[in-house]
Motif scaffolding. Structure first.
Motif, PDB file in Angstrom:
ATOM      1  N   LEU A 141     -39.946 -14.295 -53.873  1.00 26.45           N
ATOM      2  CA  LEU A 141     -41.225 -13.598 -53.974  1.00 26.45           C
ATOM      3  C   LEU A 141     -41.094 -12.144 -53.520  1.00 26.45           C
ATOM      4  CD1 LEU A 141     -43.731 -16.316 -52.682  1.00 26.45           C
ATOM      5  CD2 LEU A 141     -43.130 -15.747 -55.036  1.00 26.45           C
ATOM      6  N   GLN A 142     -40.207 -11.922 -52.543  1.00 31.15           N
ATOM      7  CA  GLN A 142     -40.032 -10.566 -52.059  1.00 31.15           C
ATOM      8  C   GLN A 142     -39.326  -9.682 -53.097  1.00 31.15           C
ATOM      9  OE1 GLN A 142     -39.215 -13.320 -50.381  1.00 31.15           O
ATOM     10  NE2 GLN A 142     -40.943 -13.283 -48.916  1.00 31.15           N
ATOM     11  N   GLU A 143     -38.444 -10.276 -53.892  1.00 34.35           N
ATOM     12  CA  GLU A 143     -37.687  -9.519 -54.878  1.00 34.35           C
ATOM     13  C   GLU A 143     -38.515  -9.156 -56.094  1.00 34.35           C
ATOM     14  OE1 GLU A 143     -33.525  -9.906 -57.479  1.00 34.35           O
ATOM     15  OE2 GLU A 143     -34.129 -11.492 -56.073  1.00 34.35           O
ATOM     16  N   LEU A 144     -39.583  -9.899 -56.358  1.00 40.63           N
ATOM     17  CA  LEU A 144     -40.369  -9.666 -57.571  1.00 40.63           C
ATOM     18  C   LEU A 144     -40.952  -8.266 -57.632  1.00 40.63           C
ATOM     19  CD1 LEU A 144     -42.271 -13.079 -57.901  1.00 40.63           C
ATOM     20  CD2 LEU A 144     -40.584 -12.152 -59.504  1.00 40.63           C
ATOM     21  N   LYS A 145     -41.337  -7.722 -56.458  1.00 34.60           N
ATOM     22  CA  LYS A 145     -41.955  -6.385 -56.487  1.00 34.60           C
ATOM     23  C   LYS A 145     -40.946  -5.288 -56.816  1.00 34.60           C
ATOM     24  CE  LYS A 145     -41.542  -5.514 -51.501  1.00 34.60           C
ATOM     25  NZ  LYS A 145     -42.299  -5.199 -50.271  1.00 34.60           N
ATOM     26  N   HIS A 146     -39.644  -5.622 -56.719  1.00 37.82           N
ATOM     27  CA  HIS A 146     -38.630  -4.643 -57.057  1.00 37.82           C
ATOM     28  C   HIS A 146     -38.239  -4.701 -58.532  1.00 37.82           C
ATOM     29  CE1 HIS A 146     -38.330  -3.780 -52.822  1.00 37.82           C
ATOM     30  NE2 HIS A 146     -37.992  -5.045 -52.540  1.00 37.82           N
ATOM     31  N   ARG A 147     -38.739  -5.651 -59.217  1.00 37.87           N
ATOM     32  CA  ARG A 147     -38.486  -5.750 -60.650  1.00 37.87           C
ATOM     33  C   ARG A 147     -39.624  -5.058 -61.402  1.00 37.87           C
ATOM     34  NH1 ARG A 147     -34.808  -9.666 -62.278  1.00 37.87           N
ATOM     35  NH2 ARG A 147     -33.413 -10.185 -60.542  1.00 37.87           N
ATOM     36  N   ASN A 148     -39.375  -4.695 -62.648  1.00 39.40           N
ATOM     37  CA  ASN A 148     -40.380  -3.965 -63.419  1.00 39.40           C
ATOM     38  C   ASN A 148     -41.229  -4.920 -64.259  1.00 39.40           C
ATOM     39  OD1 ASN A 148     -41.711  -1.646 -64.236  1.00 39.40           O
ATOM     40  ND2 ASN A 148     -40.412  -1.424 -66.063  1.00 39.40           N
TER      41      ASN A 148
END
Length: 498
Positions: free
Chosen positions: A428-435
């Motif tokens: 969930l934390q990594e999702l905000k770093h994806r476009n």
């Protein structure tokens, strides 16, 4: 013209809504009359009486019963009422010089109209007490059965009594208990003395449940009985040209002298004896015959459904137990025929209709559970339906594992500008770093995204007393999120997530 056409359609719709069920049942009964117009010996008295009322009128010396009186006298009241209903239509056939055979069809249809009209009254009370769906099932079951509608036009004393019993059922359901008892008293004293076997259990139940008082029953029902006896003695003494109460003589002949097998036309005693031996052999059955043969044939699929109805609805038990007692009491008589208990069929159909309605409710519930079991498919469809984007920009949608397993497949995807990712094991934390423009996810809160709307999914089935007995419980299962970095997304008014 358009307004006139619309008005006609609305009028036709209201007509069908009000009388559609009557047309269905009436059409089937009419079909039976047209295809099987002829009658048998047990129907002869009422049929000949109708003929004489319509054609001989006040010339009593020409009446058939004076020449062929039968074994015991029967009342003329039922035949007289049917003749009054049929008389206007007979005038039309006379004017058109149609054969007398058409009068046979007319009197049978007139009797059917009376029976179905009283059944309509009962049906309306079913609707008021149990709802429209139970009423619809009642009509369906009655329509697909043969015996009730076939017998409804046959001029038997049992069928004339059935029309009165239908009224009694309607009054009973309506809560007019004394009117119900008085209707059965009328049926018993005038048309069929064996209706006492239904009157007794019903009256006893109403006393035990304190729906009526003993004094009130004695006061109202005794006066009704005396009135009915007086009417039948007055009318039938004139018709038979001697002082008599027909149903008392029938009761004495059948129950006291036990000679019910000698029904038929007036014949020499030795010939009657031979016929009675044959009839007794043919129509004598075991105690259980009504339950194992007559009712299964009459009710068809409604028979097991009626038993199920007793289990699923406590209300119907109080209406069924007096009818079951009626059949049990009748079962003690060795001479058995389906027409003797035909008046029990509407009550069994009611119980079956309630059962069928519960089964339908179960079917609808399981359907709705299945419908709400694919929340992510509904979520993606709703997302596609929102027109907020610029067609030149790609809109990336990430679909998590839960959503991919609960409704979304490649067939649900749309063309450009939509793009999709089902990449797994993204935290969930990594999702905000994806476009990703949107997320379809099982989690309601994700950093870097705002929840735009939620889609409910099936949670569990809840059982409760009453109707519906089961229903689907839903809760938010899938959440559609928008990337906070894409400001154009929030120009639309999203429902949000509670």
């Amino acid at each position: 013209m358009a307004s006139s056409s619309s008005s006609c359609c609305k009028s036709g719709g209201r007509f069908m809504e009000r009388y559609g069920y009557d047309l269905i049942l009436g059409s089937i009964a009419t079909f039976y009359v047209l295809m099987i117009p002829y009658t048998k010996v047990e129907e002869s008295f009422n049929l000949q009486a109708m003929h004489d009322f319509l054609y001989h009128r006040h010339h009593l010396d020409n009446y058939d019963h004076l020449e062929f009186p039968g074994v015991v006298p029967r009342t003329f009241i039922g035949a007289f009422v049917v003749s009054i209903v049929a008389a206007p239509f007979l005038l039309i056939t006379t004017f058109l010089h149609l054969p007398k055979f058409y009068a046979l069809l007319i009197v049978r249809m007139a009797l059917g109209c009376i029976v179905l009209y009283t059944l309509r009254f009962f049906r309306h009370q079913i609707r008021n007490k149990f709802g429209h769906q139970v009423e619809a099932f009642f009509v369906i079951l009655t329509a697909i059965q043969f015996h009730l509608l076939f017998y409804s036009t046959r001029p038997l004393p049992n069928i004339v009594a059935l029309s009165i019993v239908n009224l009694a059922y309607g009054y009973w359901f309506e809560g007019r208990f004394y009117a119900a008892l008085n209707s059965l008293i009328f049926a018993t004293t005038v048309f069929r003395c064996d209706m006492l076997l239904l009157l007794g259990p019903l009256g006893l139940q109403l006393l035990l449940t304190k729906d009526i008082s003993l004094w009130g029953a004695l006061k109202r029902c005794t006066s009704m009985a005396l009135f009915c006896i007086g009417v039948t003695i007055l009318v039938d003494s004139i018709m038979w040209k001697r002082l008599l109460w027909p149903e008392f003589e029938v009761f004495w002949f059948n129950s006291v002298l036990n000679k019910s097998s000698k029904w038929g036309v007036s014949l020499p005693e030795d010939l009657i004896l031979n016929i009675s031996i044959a009839v007794e052999y043919k129509n004598t059955h075991a105690f259980h015959w009504y339950f194992t043969s007559a009712l299964p044939r009459a009710l068809l699929a409604a028979y097991p459904l009626s038993l199920f109805g007793l289990l699923v609805d406590r209300r119907v038990r109080s209406f069924t137990f007096p009818v079951l007692a009626f059949i049990l009491l009748y079962s003690k008589l060795p001479h058995k025929e389906l027409r003797f208990i035909i008046s029990s069929v509407p009550i069994f159909n009611l119980s079956a209709s309630i059962a069928a309605n519960r089964i339908l409710a179960g079917t609808i519930t399981t359907f709705m559970a299945s419908y709400w079991n694919y929340p992510s498919g509904h979520a993606l469809k709703e997302l596609h339906g929102v027109d907020y984007h610029n067609d030149t920009d790609e809109q990336w949608v990430h679909i998590d594992t839960f959503s991919a397993m609960n409704g979304i497949s490649r067939f649900c995807e749309s063309d450009f500008p939509w793009r999709y990712s089902k990449e797994e094991q993204i935290s969930l934390q990594e999702l905000k770093h994806r476009n990703f423009t949107f997320l379809i996810n099982e989690h309601p809160v994700i950093n870097g995204f705002k929840c735009l709307f939620a889609e409910d999914g099936f949670s569990r089935i809840l059982f409760k007393f009453g109707f519906p007995p089961i229903f689907v419980v839903k809760e938010p299962k899938v959440f559609v999120h928008g990337n906070l970095g894409h400001k154009d997304i929030f120009s639309k008014n999203w429902p949000g997530c509670s």
